[in-house]
Each structure stands twice: as structure tokens, then as C-alpha cells.
Design an enzyme around this catalytic site. Structure first.
Site, short mmCIF file in Angstrom:
data_model
loop_
_atom_site.label_atom_id
_atom_site.label_comp_id
_atom_site.label_asym_id
_atom_site.label_seq_id
_atom_site.Cartn_x
_atom_site.Cartn_y
_atom_site.Cartn_z
N HIS A 164 0.82 -1.22 0.00
CA HIS A 164 0.00 0.00 0.00
C HIS A 164 0.85 1.27 0.00
O HIS A 164 0.35 2.34 -0.30
CB HIS A 164 -0.93 0.01 1.22
CG HIS A 164 -2.00 -1.03 1.13
ND1 HIS A 164 -3.30 -0.74 0.82
CD2 HIS A 164 -1.96 -2.38 1.29
CE1 HIS A 164 -4.01 -1.86 0.80
NE2 HIS A 164 -3.22 -2.86 1.09
N ASP A 372 3.41 9.77 -0.46
CA ASP A 372 2.27 8.97 0.02
C ASP A 372 2.00 7.87 -1.00
O ASP A 372 2.01 8.14 -2.21
CB ASP A 372 1.04 9.88 0.15
CG ASP A 372 0.11 9.45 1.27
OD1 ASP A 372 0.01 8.23 1.51
OD2 ASP A 372 -0.53 10.32 1.88
#
Ligand code: ADP
Ligand code: F6P
Length: 474
Positions: A164, A372
Site C-alpha cells: 500500500h 504517500d
């Protein structure tokens, strides 16, 4: 062995549950909102499914009920595991390294031992639960050794791995003392998924460089197997967020929030975990300079900064929180007035409806991480703007920027650029804002969380039967 893809085991550091107190005072477990649990919920409840993960806390594993028909298997962590695996190797070694080393990664041999030990425990739990020939889907950086360990225990399984967070370029990954073992661990999977194509490319380059294996960005030869690699950008339940944001009570709550904020002309919102990757300090500096120069005035504009504390025992997170809170105090002291703070600073967790109301009240949403993997907040904001208004200021270094190209994109390291783009977003006309928002909303309706799960699992599940179920249950 024949593939039995009617059964799925998800292995993730956390179980998709929260404990809460029932009306009679008893402690009860319920499905946690948002995230992977919600993504896979429609699939899992129609499939013989299990989830292996940690329930939070230390000591013996609690006995957990099935939740929506999914068996919950809790992996117990000791206080030492928590310190050395979760807070240590996962969140003080891998997390900073994978996020461009914006904070210095820390290496301790004891942490690596804990990482191996805890990964072994997760692999054993998954091996005990998976049906013969079943599918197992391992999630994220806490568990990179699990695919290899699980394959050794259960060669009959079909194993997927999804990261992720970003996967760093070779020059950063090469710092890791145990780099070869981590790569080999991931290569135990049949399919390795990343958020972005660049991450798949970085991984393939490292496999060639460190392990000397034949690799392209899509296929890697390991012994007699081919491991496939690809980009599968994760998403949100777009329709659910849009429905929530459009509810009359949420709309009324948004109106009330605006009133409570002093009915300013412009509301800027940021919603982050308190994490040094999120660029909170850089954003505050930009905002402070705009206040000082008079480009932004307190009565006309307010900033709402939501920053939920996270990983609170890790030193770098404690230092960040102190610095952010000092800066918020300084800015409010210097620019606020009685009853009119420049920044409304909130550290509380909110329920989904309150979050949706906040998204609805925000004229500008500032999402400016330094790095991110994806950033779901950016996608939630877009999904919540049911009237096609609202400007998204988005960092180029968030995975979401590859998809939400119509956002006001910004390099958060460039302070002048950040100030300029924030000004642009605040002053943008309704046509420009509307065109951008419509395009982003259309994208998210096509690329929602079910589309993500479907595309990953159809690549993993060669028989296609599981994915057929996902299609019919979505
Ligand atoms: P990360 O995974 O690094 O925390 P993301 O932006 O991808 O960052 O995901 C954060 C998730 O946490 C989003 O689903 C968001 O709605 C949720 N969230 C963030 N802040 C809060 C809060 N104060 N209360 C409830 N949920 C929150
Ligand atoms: O984005 C990475 C991630 O680990 C998510 O999976 C998780 O929801 C979030 O960060 C919060 O992390 P933690 O599990 O450490 O609270």
C-alpha cells in the site's frame, strides 16, 4: 493441486475490526469503517473467507466472533513484538525508508529478528486457515516476508502480495541491511501489486541488481516459477461516500459547521494522520506566510487542520506532534483574534458522517504529503463533492496525483510554489473548479474500490470464479 479459488484468506497487520461498548456495557467487536475491510466486504461476505491479523494490544489473542460471515483469526503480539516489529522495523525502518527517507530510517538487528519472528507467526496462522489450493492475499510492508514463508509451508496455495505504501528507488532500498531477504520474501507471491508503475519498475531493477534474477517490470523468473508484477492503484467506495455526503443530515451538518467557523468566505481543510510524510509542517509554514503577507485574512479564510495522533510511541512521531502543536499555537497567537483562530486544530477521530460534512464544507482541500502511497483522503474529498464544487490542492508526490490529474498539483517542498498554488486554488473561478471536479469524480466512479479488488484478484485468481462473485456482489 487444483486451485480452489472459492476461498480467500486476507492477511494484514490489522484486523478490520474495532472494539466498542454495547448499550448494555459489554465490550463488542464490529467491522471498522473505511479501508481494506470495506473494500473487500462485498466479496468476503459471499465467499468462504477468513482474515488473519492483529487486533491491537498485547497479550493473548482475544476470541473473536465472525464478522459479517468472515472468520477473524487474531495473531497475538507480545509487548516486545509490538515494540520491535510494529514500532521498530515496520514503522521506524521501512516506513521512513519507503517514504523517500524524509526522516532517517533506523536500523537495529533486534528489530529485524522481531520482523522475522512476527512474519513467521502470520505465515503459520495463514497456513493453518487456508483451504487446500485456496487464495491468500497478503497486505503491506509489515508482512513482506510472509509470501515466501507461506509458500514454504503451503506450496499448494495461490499467493498475492499488495504494497500500500511506495516502493523506493534502488539507491534508497540498497541501504537496508537485509535487503535480499526482503525481496526474496515478496517473491514468494504469484502476483506482486504496487500502487504505481514506478514502484513496479523500482522493484524489478532491485531484483536484477540484488538477486541477479531475470526481471522485467511485469514478470520475474524465480526458480521454476514466474512472478507477475503490476500497478493496481487502490481506491475508495466512491458511491458510498457520495451517498453519505449527499444525505440531508450531512448537508445540514456542513452548513452548521460553516456557521460555527464564523461563516468565512473560504474554508481550507486538511485531514491527516499525524505523520511526517504528510507535509503538515510545510503546509503550516506556507499558510503562516500567506497570513503574514496579507494574501489570506483571518476573518475571510479559516484553515481546519485535522491531525489524528498515530504511532505515538515512536520518537519521530512524538517530535512531530510537539512541533506541529507549537507552530499551530504560534500562528494562532500571532494572527488569530478572540473567537477567531487562524487555524482550527482537531486531533479527534471522527465518524464517517462527520468527516463527510467536513469535506462538504471545505472550499479548498489541501492534501500535500511529501510522499504517500495513494492518499485516500484526496479521493474521499472528491467523492464527497456531490455538487461538483471544491478545489483539491494535491501533492505531486501522492499516488493519487497519477489519477487525479485535474487537481491543483503542487510540489510541497517548494514553499513559494505551495503558496502560489494555494492562492490559485482559493481564487479559482467556479467554471475552472467545476470542470476539474467533474472530471475527477467521473474517474473515481469508474475506478472505485471494487474495480481495484476486481482487477487485482482477476490477475491473481486464474480460474476467475472469485472475481465473478465480486462482480455479482458489488
Ligand atoms: P494513511 O493510510 O497514511 O493514514 P490515507 O489518506 O490513505 O492515509 O487514509 C487515511 C484514512 O483515515 C482515510 O480513510 C480517512 O478518512 C481516515 N481518517 C483520517 N483522519 C480521520 C479522522 N480524524 N477520523 C476518522 N477517520 C480519519
Ligand atoms: O497507509 C499505510 C497504513 O499502514 C495503512 O494500512 C493504515 O491504515 C495506516 O497506514 C495507519 O497505520 P497504523 O496501522 O500504523 O495505525
Amino acid at each position: 493441486m487444483r486451485q480452489n479459488s472459492n476461498s480467500l484468506v486476507v492477511v494484514a497487520n490489522r484486523l478490520p475490526i474495532d472494539d466498542s461498548v454495547a448499550p448494555d456495557g459489554a465490550c463488542e467487536w464490529r467491522r471498522s469503517p473505511g479501508g481494506l475491510g470495506s473494500a473487500l466486504h462485498p466479496l468476503l461476505r459471499h465467499t468462504p473467507a477468513a482474515w488473519v491479523g492483529w487486533a491491537g494490544g498485547t497479550g493473548p489473542a482475544p476470541r473473536l466472533p465472525d464478522i459479517d460471515g468472515v472468520r477473524m483469526h487474531c495473531v497475538a503480539l507480545t509487548a516486545e513484538d509490538l515494540r520491535d516489529h510494529y514500532e521498530g522495523f515496520a514503522n521506524a525502518t521501512l516506513w521512513p525508508l519507503y517514504h523517500d527517507a524524509v526522516e532517517q530510517p533506523v536500523y537495529h538487528r533486534r528489530w529485524w529478528e522481531a520482523y522475522q519472528r512476527v512474519n513467521q507467526r502470520f505465515a503459520e496462522a495463514a497456513a493453518a486457515v487456508a483451504e487446500p489450493g485456496g487464495l491468500v492475499w497478503v497486505q503491506d510492508y509489515h508482512l513482506q516476508l510472509v509470501p515466501g514463508l507461506l509458500r514454504a509451508l503451503r506450496p499448494d496455495l495461490r499467493i498475492g502480495f499488495f504494497l500500500h505504501v511506495p516502493f523506493p528507488p534502488p539507491e534508497l532500498f540498497m541501504q537496508l541491511p537485509r535487503r535480499a531477504e526482503l525481496l526474496r520474501g515478496m517473491l514468494g507471491a504469484d502476483l506482486i501489486g504496487f500502487q504505481r508503475a514506478q514502484a513496479a519498475h523500482n522493484f524489478a531493477q532491485l531484483v536484477v541488481k540484488v538477486l541477479g534474477l531475470p526481471a522485467t517490470d511485469r514478470r520475474i523468473g524465480v526458480d521454476d516459477r514466474v512472478v507477475r508484477v503490476g500497478a493496481y492503484p487502490v481506491s475508495i467506495d466512491t458511491a458510498e461516500m457520495a451517498a453519505l455526503a449527499g444525505r440531508p443530515d450531512v448537508t445540514a451538518r456542513a452548513r452548521r459547521l460553516r456557521h460555527d467557523l464564523g461563516d468565512p468566505q473560504q474554508v481550507i481543510l486538511s485531514v491527516d494522520r499525524m505523520d511526517y510524510t504528510k507535509g503538515i509542517e510545510q503546509r503550516l509554514k506556507a499558510y503562516s506566510e500567506l497570513l503574514a503577507s496579507g494574501d489570506v485574512k483571518v476573518r475571510d479564510t479559516v484553515l481546519v487542520q485535522v491531525a489524528v495522533p498515530s504511532r505515538e510511541r515512536v520518537g519521530q512521531y512524538q517530535i512531530l506532534r510537539d512541533r506541529v502543536e507549537r507552530e499551530v499555537g504560534r500562528i494562532n497567537g500571532e494572527f488569530g483574534r478572540v473567537g477567531e483562530p487562524a487555524i482550527h486544530y482537531l486531533t479527534q477521530p471522527f465518524d464517517r458522517a462527520e468527516l463527510a460534512a467536513l469535506y462538504r464544507v471545505a472550499d479548498v482541500m489541501a492534501v500535500t504529503p511529501l510522499r504517500d502511497g495513494m492518499n485516500l483522503v484526496a479521493k474521499e474529498y472528491v467523492a464527497a463533492r456531490v455538487d461538483d464544487t471544491g478545489a483539491l490542492l494535491l501533492s505531486e508526490f501522492a499516488g493519487a496525483a497519477a489519477e487525479l490529474e485535474q487537481a491543483y498539483l503542487v510540489n510541497p517542498h517548494d514553499l513559494e510554489g505551495l503558496k502560489q498554488m494555494l492562492r490559485t486554488a482559493l481564487r479559482a473561478g467556479p467554471d475552472d473548479v467545476g470542470d476539474r471536479m467533474r472530471a475527477m469524480r467521473a474517474h473515481l466512479h469508474r475506478h472505485d474500490i471494487r474495480a481495484w479488488a476486481r482487477s487485482y484478484l482477476s490477475a491473481l485468481d486464474q480460474t476467475g470464479s472469485l472475481v465473478t462473485r465480486l462482480g455479482s456482489t458489488g
